[in-house]
Design an enzyme around this catalytic site. Sequence first.
Site, PDB file in Angstrom:
ATOM      1  N   LYS A 207       0.825  -1.212   0.000  1.00  0.00           N
ATOM      2  CA  LYS A 207       0.000   0.000   0.000  1.00  0.00           C
ATOM      3  C   LYS A 207       0.857   1.260   0.000  1.00  0.00           C
ATOM      4  O   LYS A 207       0.452   2.271  -0.548  1.00  0.00           O
ATOM      5  CB  LYS A 207      -0.946   0.007   1.211  1.00  0.00           C
ATOM      6  CG  LYS A 207      -2.134  -0.923   1.035  1.00  0.00           C
ATOM      7  CD  LYS A 207      -3.351  -0.431   1.790  1.00  0.00           C
ATOM      8  CE  LYS A 207      -4.530  -1.365   1.575  1.00  0.00           C
ATOM      9  NZ  LYS A 207      -5.625  -1.131   2.503  1.00  0.00           N
TER      10      LYS A 207
ATOM     11  N   LYS B  95     -11.817  -4.781  -5.032  1.00  0.00           N
ATOM     12  CA  LYS B  95     -12.855  -3.792  -5.323  1.00  0.00           C
ATOM     13  C   LYS B  95     -12.261  -2.515  -5.901  1.00  0.00           C
ATOM     14  O   LYS B  95     -12.942  -1.746  -6.536  1.00  0.00           O
ATOM     15  CB  LYS B  95     -13.720  -3.495  -4.099  1.00  0.00           C
ATOM     16  CG  LYS B  95     -13.041  -3.481  -2.778  1.00  0.00           C
ATOM     17  CD  LYS B  95     -14.096  -3.515  -1.665  1.00  0.00           C
ATOM     18  CE  LYS B  95     -13.491  -3.916  -0.338  1.00  0.00           C
ATOM     19  NZ  LYS B  95     -14.482  -4.297   0.644  1.00  0.00           N
TER      20      LYS B  95
ATOM     21  N   LYS C  20      -5.495 -11.038  -6.789  1.00  0.00           N
ATOM     22  CA  LYS C  20      -6.751 -11.172  -6.043  1.00  0.00           C
ATOM     23  C   LYS C  20      -7.829 -10.266  -6.651  1.00  0.00           C
ATOM     24  O   LYS C  20      -7.513  -9.160  -7.097  1.00  0.00           O
ATOM     25  CB  LYS C  20      -6.466 -10.763  -4.590  1.00  0.00           C
ATOM     26  CG  LYS C  20      -7.616 -10.979  -3.636  1.00  0.00           C
ATOM     27  CD  LYS C  20      -7.197 -10.672  -2.209  1.00  0.00           C
ATOM     28  CE  LYS C  20      -8.421 -10.355  -1.371  1.00  0.00           C
ATOM     29  NZ  LYS C  20      -8.154 -10.116   0.022  1.00  0.00           N
TER      30      LYS C  20
END
Length: 334
Positions: free
Chosen positions: A118, A203, A200
Amino acid sequence: MENNVQPKKRALSFIQSSGAFTLGNYLGAVKNWNEMQDECECIFGIADLHSITVRQEPAELRKQIYSAAAMLLSVGLDPEKSIIFMQSHVAAHSQLAWILDCYTQFGELSRMTQFKDKSQKHADNVNAGLFTYPVLMAADILIYKPDVVPVGADQKQHLELARDVANRFNGIYGDVFTIPEPYIKNVGAKIMSLQDPEKKMSKSDENENAKILLTDTPDAIMRKFKRAVTDSEARVCIGENKPGINNLIGIYSAITKKTADEITAEFEGKGYGDFKTAVGEAVVEELRPVQEKYNMYISDKAQLEAIYKEGAMKADHLARRTLSKVMKKVGYVL
Ligand code: TRP
């Protein structure tokens, strides 16, 4: 008479509130939670404090939190059986997180792969919250003394950190925290992107075709499955170089409960086109009742509010008890 009734185990999990739920969140997480409600005493939270480690637009954040609450109820979580609440409504999480920060090492947090990912992705906003995120998560968990914590494979490292911190704290002050066991479900635990099946399903993916949202229309769902990336072998079976098909088998298996072998037998002699249609149809049928309930909850905020407020009250009661114990052990004057 002897009483052989074992107390129910306590299970706890949280879901991120940022962005619409994907099929990955549903099959990998909340559907399993749903099934746990009868075996365990369950606590389910919406991790809305964690959301602001990346910048959020206020109106959008609010919408997403409502949406997450409505979604949890729509997939079948039952406020009569389980505690369902928002993390930001229980102040003790943040208070315990500060204390646990002081029992967590900089080096441990630096090794967290999610932090590394991140901080690369949001290089312009590598804030302290992004770094201490796993400590807040440890507080979310430890404050309720759960026996098991169902999480996706990507959260395993964070859960291990929570266990390490709990053991460290207990080592100094005596048995304050329960050491939680991870519960990582294998089938359907990790639903991958439909466009890049090595990644993965996320969203936040900018490619709409890569993800199925729980709010997608049946047409959109069918279209996305038809476009899913596969391979050139044209045989529906698990294989090393078949991440796309492996993923579709995982999805189909999670919904139909068929094993990979049964699925291979079912589609013997058929092409990927037929298989993709079957997977799409299974997903559409699975989501139909979920979507109906979701639309009901999202248009009745009063009902929603009554449920999450009640949940917060129950959670707050449990959380305060642990926090007081921790504070006393550390040496605070209560
Ligand atoms: N970090 C988790 C995720 O990204 C969400 C989360 C926050 C969580 N607190 C938690 C999960 C406590 C389990 C237990 O999915």
